[in-house]
Design a protein around this motif. Structure first.
Motif, PDB file in Angstrom:
ATOM      1  N   UNK A 158      56.304 -16.909 -31.126  1.00  0.00           N
ATOM      2  CA  UNK A 158      55.016 -17.373 -30.602  1.00  0.00           C
ATOM      3  C   UNK A 158      54.102 -16.195 -30.278  1.00  0.00           C
ATOM      4  N   UNK A 159      54.664 -15.176 -29.645  1.00  0.00           N
ATOM      5  CA  UNK A 159      53.857 -14.022 -29.253  1.00  0.00           C
ATOM      6  C   UNK A 159      53.358 -13.267 -30.467  1.00  0.00           C
ATOM      7  N   UNK A 160      54.189 -13.151 -31.490  1.00  0.00           N
ATOM      8  CA  UNK A 160      53.732 -12.506 -32.721  1.00  0.00           C
ATOM      9  C   UNK A 160      52.565 -13.281 -33.343  1.00  0.00           C
ATOM     10  N   UNK A 161      52.687 -14.602 -33.381  1.00  0.00           N
ATOM     11  CA  UNK A 161      51.601 -15.412 -33.921  1.00  0.00           C
ATOM     12  C   UNK A 161      50.346 -15.309 -33.072  1.00  0.00           C
ATOM     13  N   UNK A 162      50.529 -15.282 -31.750  1.00  0.00           N
ATOM     14  CA  UNK A 162      49.389 -15.148 -30.842  1.00  0.00           C
ATOM     15  C   UNK A 162      48.677 -13.822 -31.058  1.00  0.00           C
ATOM     16  N   UNK A 163      49.444 -12.767 -31.269  1.00  0.00           N
ATOM     17  CA  UNK A 163      48.837 -11.452 -31.476  1.00  0.00           C
ATOM     18  C   UNK A 163      47.962 -11.432 -32.730  1.00  0.00           C
ATOM     19  N   UNK A 164      48.368 -12.203 -33.733  1.00  0.00           N
ATOM     20  CA  UNK A 164      47.567 -12.293 -34.961  1.00  0.00           C
ATOM     21  C   UNK A 164      46.239 -13.003 -34.673  1.00  0.00           C
ATOM     22  N   UNK A 165      46.305 -14.109 -33.932  1.00  0.00           N
ATOM     23  CA  UNK A 165      45.083 -14.845 -33.594  1.00  0.00           C
ATOM     24  C   UNK A 165      44.151 -14.030 -32.703  1.00  0.00           C
ATOM     25  N   UNK A 166      44.722 -13.135 -31.902  1.00  0.00           N
ATOM     26  CA  UNK A 166      43.916 -12.353 -30.958  1.00  0.00           C
ATOM     27  C   UNK A 166      43.328 -11.085 -31.577  1.00  0.00           C
ATOM     28  N   UNK A 167      43.640 -10.822 -32.816  1.00  0.00           N
ATOM     29  CA  UNK A 167      43.169  -9.593 -33.458  1.00  0.00           C
ATOM     30  C   UNK A 167      41.639  -9.506 -33.386  1.00  0.00           C
ATOM     31  N   UNK A 168      41.162  -8.339 -33.004  1.00  0.00           N
ATOM     32  CA  UNK A 168      39.721  -8.044 -32.918  1.00  0.00           C
ATOM     33  C   UNK A 168      38.998  -8.794 -31.800  1.00  0.00           C
ATOM     34  N   UNK A 169      39.757  -9.312 -30.815  1.00  0.00           N
ATOM     35  CA  UNK A 169      39.126 -10.004 -29.679  1.00  0.00           C
ATOM     36  C   UNK A 169      39.059  -9.130 -28.431  1.00  0.00           C
TER      37      UNK A 169
END
Length: 259
Positions: A158-169
């Motif tokens: 989940x955290x890995x996927x979250x980190x992808x969604x948070x990229x450039x935020x």
């Protein structure tokens, strides 16, 4: 001054996170079930570090109480800059033949609460374009140690996927994957690991220090200590059939649950 919210703050790694963040002059919101223990900790932190400490008692196995914590994370007037999803525990019994209600409660704390609180925190952090989420997983995520491993594997993925969604935020997500740590975690779970050699144990202060350093660097998977990074690498390379065989060689409930 930045504010950090820590779940499971009254004991174990959560307690160490509270002290290290207080020493770094972070204001704190501390969350756990034991109000008396939280109040006592808050008094000590205020006296020692001169910071502001909010006490937020909550049982994260309860969805309504979890929502109260989520509401605090959504607040923009006194925003939380760092969320530490640390609350968790091991159920000391096998899944088959065990108490299903206990397993469901542990899932609520270690999976559902992590999802709900991460969603709440990420929303306000993205608005401000700054913040960090630290979810405590475990090297057990790479093993086959029952529902505890399954929950921690979910946290890691989940955290890995979250980190992808948070990229450039401007917001980051980190999964902490420690090995065995000397805290009251195992004692409270009724697990006796006195037979294990000293080399397998990590110091809580070192684990937390390494985790916070990785958060500052934006590391996604944080595995403190060289020996556990090596163990993690080995577990990722081994066939899953081999990991299941290794797990099966131990007792059903007696295999070490790192944390």
């Amino acid at each position: 001054m930045a504010t950090a919210l820590i779940t499971g703050a009254s004991a174990g790694l959560g307690l160490e996170f509270a002290w290290q963040l207080a020493a770094a002059q972070h204001d704190l919101v501390i969350v756990a079930r034991d109000t008396e223990r939280l109040d006592r900790l808050a008094d000590h932190l205020r006296a020692a570090a001169g910071i502001q400490v909010e006490v937020l008692p909550a049982d994260l196995a309860d969805r309504e109480q979890t929502e109260h914590v989520a509401e605090r994370l959504r607040a923009l007037d006194n925003p939380v800059s760092l969320l530490v999803n640390n609350a968790g525990y091991a159920v000391d019994e096998p899944f088959l033949g065990g108490d299903l209600a206990k397993q469901e409660a542990s899932l609520d704390v270690m999976v559902r609460a992590v999802m709900v609180l991460s969603h709440a925190a990420a929303g306000q952090m993205i608005t401000r374009e700054r913040g960090a989420i630290l979810n405590v997983s475990s090297i057990a995520a790479l093993t086959a140690s029952g529902t505890y491993s399954a929950s921690k594997a979910w946290v890691r993925a989940f955290t890995e996927g979250l980190s992808v969604e948070l990229r450039d935020t401007g917001v980051t997500a980190t999964a902490l994957c420690p090995g065995l740590v000397r805290t009251e975690f195992h004692e409270r779970a009724g697990l006796d690991y006195a037979h294990l050699p000293e080399i397998v144990w990590l110091n809580a202060a070192d684990v937390v220090s390494a985790a916070l350093a990785d958060v500052r660097r934006g590391v996604v998977i944080s595995t403190p200590s060289l020996r556990y990074r090596a163990a993690s690498g080995l577990l990722r390379m081994l066939p899953r059939s081999a990991i299941r065989a290794i797990q099966g060689a131990g007792s059903v409930s007696g295999t070490a649950r790192p944390r």
